[in-house]
Design a protein around this motif. Structure first.
Motif, PDB file in Angstrom:
ATOM      1  N   VAL A 155     -14.951 -48.344  36.454  1.00  0.00           N
ATOM      2  CA  VAL A 155     -15.271 -49.262  37.281  1.00  0.00           C
ATOM      3  C   VAL A 155     -16.655 -48.899  38.030  1.00  0.00           C
ATOM      4  O   VAL A 155     -17.615 -49.504  37.995  1.00  0.00           O
ATOM      5  CB  VAL A 155     -14.412 -50.006  38.205  1.00  0.00           C
ATOM      6  N   ARG A 156     -16.220 -47.821  38.689  1.00  0.00           N
ATOM      7  CA  ARG A 156     -17.300 -46.954  39.759  1.00  0.00           C
ATOM      8  C   ARG A 156     -18.422 -46.687  38.962  1.00  0.00           C
ATOM      9  O   ARG A 156     -19.838 -46.995  39.515  1.00  0.00           O
ATOM     10  CB  ARG A 156     -16.635 -46.122  40.353  1.00  0.00           C
ATOM     11  N   ARG A 157     -18.521 -46.072  37.819  1.00  0.00           N
ATOM     12  CA  ARG A 157     -19.645 -45.509  37.126  1.00  0.00           C
ATOM     13  C   ARG A 157     -20.397 -46.946  36.421  1.00  0.00           C
ATOM     14  O   ARG A 157     -21.971 -46.726  36.747  1.00  0.00           O
ATOM     15  CB  ARG A 157     -19.414 -44.618  36.157  1.00  0.00           C
ATOM     16  N   LEU A 158     -19.771 -47.693  35.865  1.00  0.00           N
ATOM     17  CA  LEU A 158     -20.512 -48.957  35.463  1.00  0.00           C
ATOM     18  C   LEU A 158     -20.770 -49.662  36.577  1.00  0.00           C
ATOM     19  O   LEU A 158     -22.058 -50.629  36.273  1.00  0.00           O
ATOM     20  CB  LEU A 158     -19.468 -49.864  34.484  1.00  0.00           C
ATOM     21  N   THR A 159     -20.361 -49.714  37.604  1.00  0.00           N
ATOM     22  CA  THR A 159     -20.989 -50.546  38.695  1.00  0.00           C
ATOM     23  C   THR A 159     -22.516 -50.136  39.235  1.00  0.00           C
ATOM     24  O   THR A 159     -23.355 -50.854  39.279  1.00  0.00           O
ATOM     25  CB  THR A 159     -20.098 -50.630  40.243  1.00  0.00           C
ATOM     26  N   MET A 160     -22.503 -48.954  39.259  1.00  0.00           N
ATOM     27  CA  MET A 160     -23.829 -48.016  39.318  1.00  0.00           C
ATOM     28  C   MET A 160     -24.588 -48.352  38.322  1.00  0.00           C
ATOM     29  O   MET A 160     -25.931 -48.559  38.429  1.00  0.00           O
ATOM     30  CB  MET A 160     -23.402 -46.707  39.794  1.00  0.00           C
ATOM     31  N   TRP A 161     -24.157 -48.021  37.105  1.00  0.00           N
ATOM     32  CA  TRP A 161     -24.929 -48.611  35.919  1.00  0.00           C
ATOM     33  C   TRP A 161     -25.574 -49.735  35.737  1.00  0.00           C
ATOM     34  O   TRP A 161     -26.838 -50.000  35.367  1.00  0.00           O
ATOM     35  CB  TRP A 161     -24.271 -48.296  34.407  1.00  0.00           C
ATOM     36  N   MET A 162     -25.128 -50.680  36.644  1.00  0.00           N
ATOM     37  CA  MET A 162     -25.755 -52.166  36.401  1.00  0.00           C
ATOM     38  C   MET A 162     -26.873 -52.237  37.269  1.00  0.00           C
ATOM     39  O   MET A 162     -27.926 -53.379  36.915  1.00  0.00           O
ATOM     40  CB  MET A 162     -24.729 -53.045  37.017  1.00  0.00           C
ATOM     41  N   HIS A 168     -25.833 -41.480  32.240  1.00  0.00           N
ATOM     42  CA  HIS A 168     -24.783 -40.545  32.545  1.00  0.00           C
ATOM     43  C   HIS A 168     -23.640 -41.381  32.994  1.00  0.00           C
ATOM     44  O   HIS A 168     -22.601 -40.927  32.774  1.00  0.00           O
ATOM     45  CB  HIS A 168     -25.415 -39.648  33.745  1.00  0.00           C
ATOM     46  N   HIS A 169     -23.873 -42.652  33.334  1.00  0.00           N
ATOM     47  CA  HIS A 169     -22.643 -43.504  33.960  1.00  0.00           C
ATOM     48  C   HIS A 169     -21.887 -43.910  32.757  1.00  0.00           C
ATOM     49  O   HIS A 169     -20.883 -44.090  32.632  1.00  0.00           O
ATOM     50  CB  HIS A 169     -23.159 -44.629  34.734  1.00  0.00           C
ATOM     51  N   LEU A 170     -22.769 -44.174  31.834  1.00  0.00           N
ATOM     52  CA  LEU A 170     -22.200 -44.895  30.512  1.00  0.00           C
ATOM     53  C   LEU A 170     -21.396 -43.608  29.675  1.00  0.00           C
ATOM     54  O   LEU A 170     -20.305 -43.832  29.164  1.00  0.00           O
ATOM     55  CB  LEU A 170     -23.303 -45.341  29.520  1.00  0.00           C
ATOM     56  N   ILE A 171     -21.756 -42.463  29.845  1.00  0.00           N
ATOM     57  CA  ILE A 171     -21.206 -41.219  29.318  1.00  0.00           C
ATOM     58  C   ILE A 171     -19.680 -41.118  30.077  1.00  0.00           C
ATOM     59  O   ILE A 171     -18.803 -40.728  29.386  1.00  0.00           O
ATOM     60  CB  ILE A 171     -22.083 -39.938  29.281  1.00  0.00           C
ATOM     61  N   ALA A 172     -19.774 -41.125  31.397  1.00  0.00           N
ATOM     62  CA  ALA A 172     -18.532 -40.856  32.169  1.00  0.00           C
ATOM     63  C   ALA A 172     -17.714 -41.944  31.690  1.00  0.00           C
ATOM     64  O   ALA A 172     -16.343 -41.725  31.909  1.00  0.00           O
ATOM     65  CB  ALA A 172     -19.324 -40.805  33.669  1.00  0.00           C
ATOM     66  N   ARG A 363     -32.802 -42.518  36.331  1.00  0.00           N
ATOM     67  CA  ARG A 363     -33.064 -43.768  36.333  1.00  0.00           C
ATOM     68  C   ARG A 363     -33.586 -44.291  34.986  1.00  0.00           C
ATOM     69  O   ARG A 363     -34.395 -43.838  34.397  1.00  0.00           O
ATOM     70  CB  ARG A 363     -34.069 -44.324  37.502  1.00  0.00           C
ATOM     71  N   GLY A 364     -32.802 -45.482  34.516  1.00  0.00           N
ATOM     72  CA  GLY A 364     -33.311 -46.013  33.191  1.00  0.00           C
ATOM     73  C   GLY A 364     -34.264 -46.942  33.333  1.00  0.00           C
ATOM     74  O   GLY A 364     -34.940 -47.451  34.115  1.00  0.00           O
ATOM     75  N   ARG A 365     -35.149 -46.971  32.269  1.00  0.00           N
ATOM     76  CA  ARG A 365     -36.409 -47.743  32.122  1.00  0.00           C
ATOM     77  C   ARG A 365     -35.926 -49.209  32.187  1.00  0.00           C
ATOM     78  O   ARG A 365     -36.953 -50.065  32.703  1.00  0.00           O
ATOM     79  CB  ARG A 365     -36.951 -47.434  30.761  1.00  0.00           C
ATOM     80  N   HIS A 366     -34.567 -49.718  32.150  1.00  0.00           N
ATOM     81  CA  HIS A 366     -34.467 -51.072  31.997  1.00  0.00           C
ATOM     82  C   HIS A 366     -33.784 -51.537  33.380  1.00  0.00           C
ATOM     83  O   HIS A 366     -33.171 -52.541  33.469  1.00  0.00           O
ATOM     84  CB  HIS A 366     -33.671 -51.591  30.801  1.00  0.00           C
ATOM     85  N   ALA A 367     -33.735 -50.655  34.497  1.00  0.00           N
ATOM     86  CA  ALA A 367     -33.220 -50.955  35.604  1.00  0.00           C
ATOM     87  C   ALA A 367     -33.716 -52.030  36.526  1.00  0.00           C
ATOM     88  O   ALA A 367     -35.005 -51.802  36.407  1.00  0.00           O
ATOM     89  CB  ALA A 367     -32.943 -49.557  36.575  1.00  0.00           C
ATOM     90  N   PRO A 368     -33.136 -52.852  37.050  1.00  0.00           N
ATOM     91  CA  PRO A 368     -33.643 -54.079  37.550  1.00  0.00           C
ATOM     92  C   PRO A 368     -34.389 -53.477  38.957  1.00  0.00           C
ATOM     93  O   PRO A 368     -33.854 -52.356  39.413  1.00  0.00           O
ATOM     94  CB  PRO A 368     -32.606 -54.898  37.922  1.00  0.00           C
ATOM     95  N   ASP A 369     -35.476 -54.154  39.559  1.00  0.00           N
ATOM     96  CA  ASP A 369     -36.225 -53.827  40.921  1.00  0.00           C
ATOM     97  C   ASP A 369     -34.953 -54.001  42.096  1.00  0.00           C
ATOM     98  O   ASP A 369     -34.908 -55.207  42.155  1.00  0.00           O
ATOM     99  CB  ASP A 369     -37.387 -54.272  40.893  1.00  0.00           C
ATOM    100  N   ILE A 370     -34.681 -53.290  42.713  1.00  0.00           N
ATOM    101  CA  ILE A 370     -33.754 -53.348  43.978  1.00  0.00           C
ATOM    102  C   ILE A 370     -34.663 -53.270  45.046  1.00  0.00           C
ATOM    103  O   ILE A 370     -35.057 -52.073  45.379  1.00  0.00           O
ATOM    104  CB  ILE A 370     -32.505 -52.619  43.868  1.00  0.00           C
TER     105      ILE A 370
END
Length: 558
Positions: A155-162, A168-172, A363-370
């Motif tokens: 949950v923690r790693r996927l929360t940050m992947w979002m 790296h979050h997907l791998i973990a 940082r992934g290429r499809h990360a939303p702008d925060i």
């Protein structure tokens, strides 16, 4: 500096939590002798791998998934120096303490990843770590601790992947957490599916150009592939060795068989759903309000997608358990709903506005702008969330005292609040549950004192595991995981077997291998053995044993 400070804080939290859970487990199991059967059986499986007549890895068994027993192997190897490592399942205590301490660190890390105020993150972490169910299952050697740890990690790693699309979050989360979660508990299969749906849908919607479906499938394989491989690999290993791919569901020792033999399970779907709902309310009575608060505050933020991983992953585990019990596939145990506790803790963290998010590794290429956080974000909602989460602790403590919903936990009162003058039926039942496996330890001590050679006593480990694991001479016993078990059971007198350890041919005992081979063994000895000792059991739900001496071979005339 922030990273160094966070690492030190995590180390302190882990050490304090690990020491606390280990101390609680030592007092509970070694000093008081309060053991749960599944915890002791996992330690027995680890003992079989190292110290049985035929030490081999397959002795770990295929009813339970293997991780909890395998982790105990290094400690079990020291049992000859301190027998309580196995006899009182202290190896299991250390295992569960390490994983639950790790779960506390993951809760802390979730707050740190989002840049939340340290005091608030520590408060939620402390409330989580001190929750009565977390303390109990962090100290008793059951599979709940590693299962909770792996789910929170995912949950923690996927929360940050979002929010940062860091691979790296997907791998973990996928290659490690989900795969190992399935090797801990079968419930994780639902979580593996939920993670695949979440990641696939998110990637597909993010990739607004190019081969969207291909990218989505690639991420699904990355995050769910290891979990699927664990499912298939464990089933294949079980089938190759035992002939049953899903022994938990098809074996005479599995849940389905035990439910049929004991008449357990839900009376009907409505009753099952009602029971599950009450269990959720007992463990996390404010989960729904916390979900509401997180939704109200979180949906207004640009990082609102962070709400999805805990809802889908924890929700999948709870839904799987609810439906399994409602359809008669498992037992009415409060512990099966323990993930409601980290679910509530995560929601309490997500109520609070974001601080400065942790910098991603890539940082992934499809990360939303925060956009950057507010200069001085308001944390008033955090106070409400902390109070709501704190309410869970006393309510859960009370819920653990209710035998209708906590048939295992309610007996803790026998060691926490002993009252020798109380002779009520409730107190007597608590004492019997607390004394479970005391008779088996005495029987093991008796057999050890006979000075028997190896391969002298044959027993099925359905019940007999508690005797074998308490013995200082486990090679004395012939058990079903030994390759020559059937041969020796068929010809005990000619094979040097001296004793048969029998249990009643009723209930679960109908599936006992000795009763299947000799149906009247417990009552008459089946003309192959003579009763030498009857052992009434002081523990709850455990059989009265009978020790039969194998008859001498009849000489052949001439």
């Amino acid at each position: 500096m922030r990273d160094v400070s966070d690492r030190r804080l995590k180390a302190v939290v882990f050490v304090v939590a690990f020491a606390g859970y280990t101390a609680a487990g030592y007092w509970l199991q070694v000093r008081q002798g309060f053991l749960l059967g599944d915890a002791l059986s996992r330690t027995a499986a680890a003992q079989g791998v190292l110290f049985s007549r035929e030490p081999h890895l397959a002795a770990i068994g295929f009813i339970f998934t293997p991780l909890t027993a395998m982790v105990q192997l290094p400690l079990v190897a020291l049992a000859s120096w301190w027998p309580d490592i196995t006899a009182r399942a202290f190896a299991g205590t250390v295992m569960s303490a390490a994983f639950m301490a790790g779960a506390s660190v993951q809760i802390l890390s979730m707050g740190n990843d989002r840049g939340l105020p340290r005091r608030y993150t520590l408060l939620i972490t402390a409330l989580f770590a001190c929750h009565p169910m977390i303390v109990f299952y962090g100290s008793n050697g059951m599979s709940e601790a590693p299962f909770v740890f792996f789910l929170i990690w995912a949950v923690r790693r996927l929360t940050m992947w979002m929010v940062d699309d860091d691979v790296h979050h997907l791998i973990a989360a996928g290659a490690v957490a989900m795969g190992l979660a399935y090797l801990t508990r079968y419930d994780a299969a639902a979580c593996v599916a939920a993670v695949g749906v979440l990641v696939g849908a998110t990637t597909y919607l993010r990739a607004r150009e190019g081969p969207r479906l291909k990218r989505a499938l690639l991420d699904v394989v990355l995050v769910s592939g290891p979990g699927i491989a664990a499912v298939l690999g464990w089933a294949a290993a079980s089938w190759l060795i035992t002939g049953e791919a899903l022994a938990q569901f098809s074996s005479q020792y599995g849940n389905a068989a035990i439910l049929e033999q004991s008449g357990g399970g839900a009376a009907n779907i409505v009753a099952g759903l009602g029971y599950s709902g009450v269990c959720l309310l007992l463990l996390a009575p404010t989960l729904v309000p916390l979900l509401g608060c997180a939704a109200v505050t979180g949906l207004r933020r640009p990082t609102r997608q962070m709400l999805l991983p805990p809802i889908l992953i924890f929700g999948a585990a709870l839904a799987f358990q609810t439906l399994t019990y409602a359809t008669g596939g498992t037992f009415p145990f409060l512990r099966f709903y323990i993930v409601a506790v980290p679910f509530a803790a995560c929601m309490a963290l997500l109520v609070v506005p974001d601080g400065v998010l942790r910098t991603p590794t890539r940082r992934g290429r499809h990360a939303p702008d925060i956009p950057p956080p507010e200069a001085v974000p308001s944390y008033r909602a955090g106070l409400v969330a902390a109070v709501l989460f704190a309410v869970c602790l006393p309510v859960a403590g009370w819920g653990m005292s209710l035998p209708a919903y906590a048939p295992q936990e309610f007996a803790l009162a026998a060691v926490l609040r002993p009252d020798p003058d109380d002779t009520s039926p409730r107190k007597e039942e608590q004492r019997r549950i607390a004394a479970t496996f005391a008779t088996e330890r005495e029987l093991a001590q008796y057999l050890d004192g006979l000075g028997l050679p190896p391969s002298s006593v044959i027993t099925d480990t359905m019940y007999g595991f508690a005797v074998v694991v308490a013995s200082r001479k486990p090679k004395t016993f012939v058990v079903p995981s030994d390759r020559d078990f059937v041969k020796l059971l068929n010809t005990p007198s000619a094979s040097g077997i001296r004793y048969l350890l029998a249990v009643p041919n009723t209930g679960r005992g109908t599936a006992d291998a000795l009763n299947l081979r000799y149906p009247t063994l417990y009552d008459t000895g089946s003309d192959v053995a003579t009763l030498e000792l009857e052992i009434p059991n002081s523990g709850a739900y455990q059989p009265d044993y009978r020790l039969y001496r194998v008859n001498e071979p009849v000489p052949v005339p001439g």
